[in-house]
Design an enzyme around this catalytic site. Structure first.
Site, mmCIF file in Angstrom:
data_model
loop_
_atom_site.group_PDB
_atom_site.id
_atom_site.type_symbol
_atom_site.label_atom_id
_atom_site.label_comp_id
_atom_site.label_asym_id
_atom_site.label_seq_id
_atom_site.Cartn_x
_atom_site.Cartn_y
_atom_site.Cartn_z
ATOM 1 N N ASP A 27 -14.122 -51.745 25.448
ATOM 2 C CA ASP A 27 -13.410 -51.546 26.590
ATOM 3 C C ASP A 27 -13.123 -52.780 27.531
ATOM 4 O O ASP A 27 -14.131 -53.814 27.669
ATOM 5 C CB ASP A 27 -14.173 -50.590 27.399
ATOM 6 C CG ASP A 27 -13.384 -49.816 28.599
ATOM 7 O OD1 ASP A 27 -12.080 -49.938 28.407
ATOM 8 O OD2 ASP A 27 -13.759 -49.427 29.500
ATOM 9 N N ASN A 75 -6.722 -41.569 24.264
ATOM 10 C CA ASN A 75 -5.932 -42.658 24.518
ATOM 11 C C ASN A 75 -4.524 -42.229 24.050
ATOM 12 O O ASN A 75 -3.605 -42.973 24.530
ATOM 13 C CB ASN A 75 -6.454 -43.622 23.621
ATOM 14 C CG ASN A 75 -7.658 -44.311 24.155
ATOM 15 O OD1 ASN A 75 -8.559 -45.029 23.441
ATOM 16 N ND2 ASN A 75 -7.899 -44.391 25.629
#
Ligand code: IPE
Ligand code: IPE
Ligand code: MG
Length: 246
Positions: A27, A75
């Site tokens: 991330d 996502n």
């Protein structure tokens, strides 16, 4: 050369209490790019390079499995251009990785529901699976694409229901269920690392992380490197793992 590097690095870090399996939530790519005035996609490209470096390092120090979160079932909510760019990077990376897998002795496996990915991506995944199947026991990287821990559990539950429907009457145990997950046959990650500053799992390895040691760091994924792996392993080694006992 590669062998020499492996033994020297492996010796330096020490094999005692070394996690066999490390999970990483990759991330912070977008913020890394923003800080540099670049488009978010530049962050994803840098992140793909980081994966290459970190996987090689993990292999060299003697870690057996590395599972990375590349694209979650959530996502898809991102702008289509960003999703397309990430999928394009995956295709590019896979094409290159396939050529090197056998040479480097790296097995590549995919976790997630790959049935909805593009024909090209699915073709590349099938190709990697074919190579992986005949590679001996080496380092294995599991790449999570269209992966969600909940989705993985639901897919396993459906597979179990199929068996029951087919008349198989094996008892449902934790081990029997785990064998239907994407991670079938792979030990649970002892260490789970999340760079990028957030302190949550975001649907990553929900079943497998039941007793993982969690390490969170503010380093953004594209800046993550060998020293960050070393630091996470050092922190892991300080932890007292009790598994509910004393
Ligand atoms: C992780 O980086 C990569 C994916 C989720 C595909 P992000 O894109 O989430 O980066 P930030 O969190 O916005 O910085
Ligand atoms: C988790 O990161 C998913 C991946 C790294 C692939 P996100 O950036 O999507 O997670 P949230 O939105 O911060 O929970
Ligand atoms: Mg993020």
């Amino acid at each position: 050369m590669a062998l020499f590097q492996k033994s020297r690095k492996a010796e330096e870090i020490g094999q005692a209490d070394l996690p066999r399996h490390i999970g990483i939530i990759m991330d912070g790519n977008g913020r890394w790019a923003k800080k540099r005035g670049l488009p978010r996609t530049a962050g994803h490209a840098a992140g793909a390079e980081t994966f290459r470096r970190v996987a090689t390092y993990c292999k060299n120090i003697g870690v057996e499995y590395l599972t990375v979160y590349a694209f979650s079932t959530e996502n898809w909510k991102r702008p289509p251009e960003e999703v397309a760019a990430i999928m394009g990077l995956l295709e590019k990376y896979l094409g290159e990785a396939i050529e090197k897998m056998e040479r480097d002795g790296i097995r590549l496996k995919f976790f997630g529901d790959t049935s909805v990915l593009s024909d090209q991506l699915r073709g590349l995944i099938r190709e990697t699976d074919g190579i992986t199947a005949h590679l001996g026991k080496t380092f294995q990287a599991n790449v999570c694409v269209n992966y969600g821990g909940r989705d993985e559990i639901v897919r396993a539950a459906r597979a179990w229901a199929e068996r029951v429907r087919a008349g198989e009457d094996e008892a449902l145990t934790e081990d029997a269920f785990a064998a239907l997950l994407d991670s079938s046959g792979i030990p649970d990650p002892e260490l789970l690392i999340r760079p990028g500053g957030e302190k949550r799992l975001s649907n990553f390895l929900l079943w497998q992380s039941a007793y993982s040691e969690l390490v969170f760091t503010d380093t953004l994924w594209p800046d993550f490197g060998e020293a960050d792996i070393d630091a996470a392993i050092a922190e892991y080694r300080q932890r007292q793992r009790r598994f509910g006992g004393l």
